[in-house]
Design an enzyme around this catalytic site. Sequence first.
Site, mmCIF file in Angstrom:
data_model
loop_
_atom_site.group_PDB
_atom_site.id
_atom_site.type_symbol
_atom_site.label_atom_id
_atom_site.label_comp_id
_atom_site.label_asym_id
_atom_site.label_seq_id
_atom_site.Cartn_x
_atom_site.Cartn_y
_atom_site.Cartn_z
ATOM 1 N N HIS A 93 -5.646 -0.669 -7.896
ATOM 2 C CA HIS A 93 -6.379 0.118 -6.895
ATOM 3 C C HIS A 93 -6.870 1.388 -7.568
ATOM 4 C CE1 HIS A 93 -4.838 -2.393 -3.564
ATOM 5 N NE2 HIS A 93 -3.831 -2.568 -4.407
ATOM 6 N N ARG A 131 -9.232 3.411 -6.001
ATOM 7 C CA ARG A 131 -9.475 4.383 -4.918
ATOM 8 C C ARG A 131 -10.863 5.010 -4.926
ATOM 9 N NH1 ARG A 131 -5.377 2.227 -2.414
ATOM 10 N NH2 ARG A 131 -3.289 2.961 -2.982
ATOM 11 N N ASN A 153 -10.471 -2.220 -1.397
ATOM 12 C CA ASN A 153 -10.127 -1.391 -0.222
ATOM 13 C C ASN A 153 -10.498 0.067 -0.474
ATOM 14 O OD1 ASN A 153 -8.076 -1.071 -2.117
ATOM 15 N ND2 ASN A 153 -6.515 -0.629 -0.576
ATOM 16 N N ASP A 198 -7.513 -7.416 0.316
ATOM 17 C CA ASP A 198 -6.450 -6.576 -0.196
ATOM 18 C C ASP A 198 -5.286 -6.430 0.780
ATOM 19 O OD1 ASP A 198 -5.410 -5.015 -2.378
ATOM 20 O OD2 ASP A 198 -5.492 -3.384 -0.927
ATOM 21 N N HIS A 256 -3.674 -11.393 0.701
ATOM 22 C CA HIS A 256 -2.426 -10.653 0.916
ATOM 23 C C HIS A 256 -1.595 -11.442 1.924
ATOM 24 C CE1 HIS A 256 0.042 -6.953 1.406
ATOM 25 N NE2 HIS A 256 0.200 -7.420 2.631
ATOM 26 N N HIS A 288 1.084 -10.570 -5.747
ATOM 27 C CA HIS A 288 2.437 -9.981 -5.634
ATOM 28 C C HIS A 288 3.462 -10.854 -4.901
ATOM 29 C CE1 HIS A 288 0.582 -8.790 -1.877
ATOM 30 N NE2 HIS A 288 -0.033 -7.747 -2.391
ATOM 31 N N ASN A 306 4.224 -2.601 -0.270
ATOM 32 C CA ASN A 306 4.020 -3.823 0.488
ATOM 33 C C ASN A 306 3.445 -4.899 -0.422
ATOM 34 O OD1 ASN A 306 3.997 -5.503 2.657
ATOM 35 N ND2 ASN A 306 2.142 -4.677 3.586
ATOM 36 N N ASP A 335 -0.468 -4.150 -9.119
ATOM 37 C CA ASP A 335 -0.644 -3.617 -7.759
ATOM 38 C C ASP A 335 -0.547 -2.081 -7.784
ATOM 39 O OD1 ASP A 335 -1.125 -3.481 -5.046
ATOM 40 O OD2 ASP A 335 0.866 -4.183 -4.444
ATOM 41 N N HIS A 354 -1.040 7.199 -4.636
ATOM 42 C CA HIS A 354 -1.125 7.947 -3.377
ATOM 43 C C HIS A 354 -0.814 9.408 -3.634
ATOM 44 C CE1 HIS A 354 -1.847 4.767 -0.524
ATOM 45 N NE2 HIS A 354 -0.854 4.043 -1.012
#
Lengths: 346, 451
Positions: free
Chosen positions: B68, B70, B100, B158, B185, B238, B297, B324, B328
């Site tokens: 990711h 972002r 995403n 995603d 997912h 995952h 997750n 993954d 954040h």
Amino acid sequence: MTSPGKTEVTQGNPASTPDEQGIASSEATAPALRHLLDIDSLSQADVTAILDSAEGMLEVLGRDVKKTPALRGKTIVTVFFENSTRTRISFEEAGKILGADVINVSVSASSVSKGESLYNTALTLQAMQVDALVMRHPHSGAPHFVARHVNAPVVNAGDGMHAHPTQALLDLFTLRQKLGDLNGKRITIVGDVLYSRVARSDILALTMMGAEVIVCGPPTLLPVGWKPGKSPAEYGYEDVKIIGDVDEAVTGADAVMTLRIQRERQDAGHLPDMREYSNRYGINRRRLALAKPGAPLMHPGPMNEGVEISSEVAHGAQSVVEQQVRNGVAVRMAVLYMLCSRGKEQ
Amino acid sequence: MTSNRTVIRNGRVIDPAQGIDRVADVLFSNGRIDEITGAPLATIPEGHSVIDASGLVVAPGFIDLHTHLRDPGYEWKETLESGTRAAARGGFTTVCAMPNTDPCQDNAAIIEDVIRRAERDAIVRVLLIGAITRGRHGKTLAPMGEMADAGVIGFSDDGDPVEDSNVMRQALGYSSSLGLPIINHAEERSLVRGGVMNEGHVATRLGLPGAPASAEAVMIARDLELAALTGGKLHVPHVSTAASVELVRAAKARGIDVTAEVTPHHLTLSDAWVYGMHGEVPDVISPTAYDTNTKVNPPLRSRADIEAVIAALVDGTIDVIATDHAPHAATDKVCTFNEAAHGINVLETAFAQVMQLVHAGTISLPDLIARLTSRPAEILGKQTGSLVKGSAADIVLLDPGVAWTVSAQDFVSLSRNTPLDGVTLKGRVSATLFGGRVVWDARATTAGVLS
């Protein structure tokens, strides 16, 4: 033990009431209780010290003029992110009897959708130099989070499904009054254990004091793996026995505790309806009669009479529900006193 | 531009695609591999600059099928630049970015924009995964063909599963003509409800709402049946549970076109990490418990699940390791466990984490490297992940035995959300070359720049 949550209680004279000892001497022997997040941070000796102290507090509570200067000049803030009446009032009364200034903050958890707000709330209270923070929050671990960011002692007044340590202490106190030493006593907990922070803390407290804990409830309202006949290793809690049939679970019990059943459980699909729950798991006269004669009947409140407990037994001779409420004030006085009377040096 | 001609001297060269594992020199020029020698050369070849890899492993740059970045939309968490710098530090020379973003990567125009900006900002190769459905809402298919033409390497909504079984059927059917995988997912949301961690003893003790492991297997079972029905290509991201592994294993035996990945954290961290004691089960739930940097997750699972996914990696049921990587910001993690965002910052710790399996004797180093290089390259159908002559000089230099302590403060990622802060791991990426250019050099600060 070395864990940061572990408390070390200096055995001073915990049973004495604060106004007998006076502020100065009580500070000299104050125990080093940092926070009260759950029962697991207490040793058996800590618990006994708190209960002994609560005996004296109960005496103060019974006086005509129930006021002591023990915590005069101290500020206690209660922050409830979840609705509560009895627990908040109980803490407020406890603080006020001890002479502290008690400030109540009510926050709707929905207005605190971002964690930064809780973080900032903690920092704000920290900056205001409060002496103790009593906190209830719908999220498990929220008091732990706050305790990481404030110096003031944090008292967990209920976090999510995790813990409600003062409830467990008042339950122990009530049982000690009724049954004396709890070692080997059989205590049966009936109901929604899955969602119950009261049950989790009570299980820790009761097993610590040597009681045999029986848990009974609908399979959908027990934590995963908690099935009759499974070994404790399979569900992670030693000293807890799961019994599926409520009559069998109650039979021969030294005390029976029934838990509040929330109507949301029906909506979430855990239960067909409240009537069926009442029929299969409610504590009524017939079921209570299976316990030992005179076995105390406990409920953490508020009660749904006619659901998990029949009105007849809720207000019957074996009910100790009101005694639990009164003891709650005394136990919370003992807890606040222990936490707030410690010296600034910590 | 780097020197046109370079030799990497005296390293243990491991190139799984060619079955090579020997001490040798690697020669490259103009960003492309020239040769892996049969043995270290006696003398430095004429006109070559030298990178000394004595005592190190030399391998193809890693490929991450699940990252990711972002960007666009959440540039305070990560950007194409910072995310690829983190990738380079972790030994990755190709990362596949999930869609995403905001706006979501669900059409060719956005895909082309990100590709163009990646050419400018990224320091390693960025490949893109397009959304399965418009807006990732799970309702109508996104223009997969146009996105395929624009260069996406697969499709995924995603973090959001395609819940509607018919939409999933159509997605697998439609993408089969494009030869690109659907990466769904796998999470049956009606079973997860409010679950924030793995359902089990730890969740019970912490009083956190649990999500059952079966929420994953239930959806994987459906997806496998739909892959069988349509002949579509399914890639399971995952994989985290024993039951999921069994399903994938059985599906492969049936000949279903399925591949699977596992993350470094699902291979090494159990749900006990939520206690905040680096995996230890404490006597007391301390104030450091409810570590939000362990919230991810699918959630960290039980020891039994970890053993099952490790076994599946070893036996090939799980094809690749993918990170993954989910950066954040502090505001997403400095909060209660319920409130915290899902995701762990992985790129910079991935290799050291999975090296634990090699140190434990569970998997060989060449096989581990294959799961980070040649195997993901096969899934991508791209000519990467190998040091074969003529391919891009995407190369990592690894020091498998050296211990180092993870410090989130030292991350080159914009975010710090790792549960491994302060943990000492064995095995590190010494240097990363992308197209022959050094994009990461761990020795730069200590033993001087690569000569």
